[in-house]
Motif scaffolding. Structure first.
Motif, PDB file in Angstrom:
ATOM      1  N   GLY A 251       4.727   7.997   6.546  1.00 40.58           N
ATOM      2  CA  GLY A 251       5.634   7.533   5.246  1.00 40.58           C
ATOM      3  C   GLY A 251       6.905   6.675   5.666  1.00 40.58           C
ATOM      4  N   ALA A 252       7.742   7.092   6.547  1.00 34.41           N
ATOM      5  CA  ALA A 252       9.008   5.815   6.131  1.00 34.41           C
ATOM      6  C   ALA A 252       8.746   4.303   7.021  1.00 34.41           C
ATOM      7  CB  ALA A 252       9.722   6.641   6.935  1.00 34.41           C
ATOM      8  N   MET A 253       7.256   4.284   7.310  1.00 36.68           N
ATOM      9  CA  MET A 253       6.788   2.271   8.126  1.00 36.68           C
ATOM     10  C   MET A 253       7.067   1.702   7.076  1.00 36.68           C
ATOM     11  SD  MET A 253       5.115   3.850  10.754  1.00 36.68           S
ATOM     12  CE  MET A 253       3.625   2.492  11.440  1.00 36.68           C
ATOM     13  N   GLY A 288      -0.602  13.666   6.109  1.00 36.45           N
ATOM     14  CA  GLY A 288      -0.868  13.375   4.951  1.00 36.45           C
ATOM     15  C   GLY A 288       0.871  12.819   4.117  1.00 36.45           C
ATOM     16  N   SER A 289       0.950  12.000   5.359  1.00 38.30           N
ATOM     17  CA  SER A 289       2.280  11.421   4.497  1.00 38.30           C
ATOM     18  C   SER A 289       2.393   9.696   4.275  1.00 38.30           C
ATOM     19  CB  SER A 289       3.595  11.201   5.998  1.00 38.30           C
ATOM     20  OG  SER A 289       4.522  10.599   5.605  1.00 38.30           O
ATOM     21  N   TRP A 290       1.783   9.836   3.050  1.00 38.52           N
ATOM     22  CA  TRP A 290       1.329   7.799   2.789  1.00 38.52           C
ATOM     23  C   TRP A 290       2.275   7.113   2.634  1.00 38.52           C
ATOM     24  CZ3 TRP A 290      -3.491   8.140   2.364  1.00 38.52           C
ATOM     25  CH2 TRP A 290      -4.274   9.301   2.349  1.00 38.52           C
ATOM     26  N   GLY A 291       3.330   7.178   2.068  1.00 41.37           N
ATOM     27  CA  GLY A 291       4.545   6.290   1.935  1.00 41.37           C
ATOM     28  C   GLY A 291       4.064   4.984   1.476  1.00 41.37           C
ATOM     29  N   ALA A 292       3.851   3.390   2.362  1.00 42.44           N
ATOM     30  CA  ALA A 292       2.948   2.422   2.414  1.00 42.44           C
ATOM     31  C   ALA A 292       1.848   2.396   2.456  1.00 42.44           C
ATOM     32  CB  ALA A 292       3.792   1.556   2.554  1.00 42.44           C
TER      33      ALA A 292
END
Length: 527
Positions: A251-253, A288-292
């Motif tokens: 998510g934070a990448m 489910g951590s989408w981010g970019a």
């Protein structure tokens, strides 16, 4: 090869064909620009492609949308016409009611002069001049690449382009819907491959003749036995989903970091399969951590797959609890998520066996998520075969072209000494015929062999012949495309239709129809 959508208010590299200074204009239809051809008084009046575009011996796919101008009564027909042969391509009926998609394939003769080859839009004569609209003209070659970037020159470079995943028109919105309607669900399994659990699951799916999506993790493919299980997953017809190289939260990448990871996992998958362009049409973000991740997945030709309808099997291992959870999570028309990897998944697989068996007994079916390419069967597999010998129509139904519904019945005798055939009678419109729902049966861009015995009813006339057509329904709108023109059908005896036809790229259509002369019946034997 060439495309024009009139958004720049011009005809692009195309040019006028016949008509006068006021014949062509770009107008807005439902807030979208389209080409209006006004006062058409001859079949060639419209636009034509530039010369020198087409090569001898090569096959091209043609597509456009067309309709009669608002207020124009009745119907006409439109097609692409290749000159100097004046070969018709995709002749299709149009009205003013709605847009109709016109498609067709054409192979240029090997001895053609490329300097003389041009395509123009041809239309049928009516009682007088009339106006029509066209939009979204596209000409492609069969080897045009699918959605997604192209194959890298250095497939080990994780920052370079990679072969597209193969999703059908992917969007950044994670898909949660299953293909089809009613009591259907799409089975998806995360975090494998995983030894005995995945093997047991594959045994069950094979037993029930079901297909699923496997969201695989690179480190598990590289673990002992992982590559072998991955090859079995693909060999048994299942669909792959990129689930990253590890279990790390993405998510934070940054987008670059996400791309490097997804590209590396594609490399791991394809190296294990021995196929540098193996389809991987889905991506599911870990946790489910989408981010970019969604945007990057789309750029790689993968459709993001929603994390929905889970059974909490990452924190629960009681079989009865997981079975109850799966019963609640399996909802009509939606994706469901179970884990086959990431730990001991014995209880998850047992819950899957129980609930899926229950739902099958209750009449449910299991498909793939929206956006998945159709599962390609082995060459020579009969996808639809009907001989009417049991007296049943076997899913074939009347196709209504206007206000009245034609009659479709099984009659005797059939073709080639057989006992039965299907008869279409009481026809009042050229669109009246016989149809079969082929939802999920045909794959975009694939080639199919069609074989049938056809004729007009004894005592009739051949009229304008028969046409095998396709109806595609998107939401509340429908479009039509002619696939095969049958010119040798007559009332004097049976004729064999045996052709290969390529499906245009796009979603698979739900209906196929046959058309005959609007005043005559049709005996149709399909295989």
């Amino acid at each position: 090869m060439t495309a024009v959508d009139f958004t720049d208010r011009s005809v692009g590299t195309w040019s006028a064909s016949g008509g006068g200074a006021d014949t062509l204009s770009v107008v807005d239809v439902d807030e979208n620009p389209a080409l209006l051809v006004s006062g058409r008084a001859a079949d060639y009046v419209g636009i034509q492609s530039p010369a020198g575009l087409f090569a001898p011996g090569k096959t091209y796919h043609f597509s456009m949308r067309a309709r009669l101008a608002s207020g124009t009564e009745g119907s006409s027909s439109i097609r692409f016409v290749m000159k100097p042969m004046y070969a018709w391509i995709g002749n299709t009926t149009i009205t003013a009611a709605d847009w109709t998609t016109v498609t067709g394939d054409y192979t240029v003769p090997a001895d053609a002069d490329p300097a003389q080859l041009q395509v123009y839009l041809g239309t049928a004569d009516t009682s007088g001049p009339y106006s029509y609209l066209v939009d979204d003209i596209v000409v492609t070659t069969p080897d045009d690449t699918p959605t997604g970037p192209t194959e890298p020159t250095d497939p080990t470079d994780p920052t370079g382009p990679v072969a597209g995943g193969g999703a059908v028109s992917p969007t950044a919105t994670p898909v949660s819907r299953a293909q089809g309607s009613g009591d259907v669900a799409a089975l998806t399994f995360d975090d494998g491959p995983n030894g005995a659990a995945t093997s047991d699951l594959l045994d069950f799916l094979k037993e029930k003749k079901l297909y699923a999506v496997f969201c695989v993790i690179g480190q598990n493919i590289q673990a002992p036995g992982g590559a072998e299980l991955l090859r079995r997953i693909v060999a048994e017809g299942h669909t792959l989903c990129n689930h990253s190289t590890s279990y790390a939260d993405m998510g934070a990448m940054s987008a670059d970091a996400v791309r490097a990871d997804l590209t590396e996992n594609l490399r791991i998958i394809r190296e294990a399969l021995g196929d540098p362009a193996a389809p991987v049409p889905f991506f599911r973000a870990p946790n489910g951590s989408w981010g970019a991740t969604a945007d990057v997945a789309v750029s790689l030709g993968m459709q993001p797959l929603a994390v929905v309808n889970t059974i909490s099997d990452w924190s629960e291992s009681d079989v009865d609890t997981l079975t109850a959870n799966l019963r609640a999570a399996m909802r009509p028309g939606e994706v469901v998520l179970v884990h086959d990897g990431g730990g001991d998944r014995t209880a998850s697989i047992q819950a899957t066996r129980t609930v899926v068996t229950e739902r099958l007994a209750a009449g449910w079916s299991f498909t793939l998520p929206e956006g998945a390419p159709a599962i390609a069967p082995a060459p020579g597999t009969a996808l639809l075969s009907t001989d009417f010998e049991d007296g049943a129509l076997d899913g074939w139904t009347p196709r209504q072209g206007a206000s009245a519904t034609p009659s479709v019945t099984v009659v005797t005798p059939g073709a080639a000494g057989t006992g039965h055939a299907a008869l279409v009678s009481e026809r009042t419109h050229e669109g009246d015929g016989i149809q079969h729902d082929v939802t999920g049966l045909l794959a975009p861009g694939a080639t199919y062999h069609v074989e049938a015995q056809v004729r007009f009813a004894p005592g009739g006339t051949a009229g304008r012949g028969l046409t095998l057509s396709m109806r595609t329904v998107t939401g509340t709108s429908a479009s039509y495309a002619n696939l095969i023109q049958v010119d040798n059908a007559s009332p004097d005896g049976w004729a064999t239709l045996s052709r290969r036809r390529r499906r245009a790229r796009g979603r698979c259509p739900p209906h196929r129809r046959s058309r005959s002369d609007p005043t005559r019946g049709l005996r149709h034997r399909a295989r």
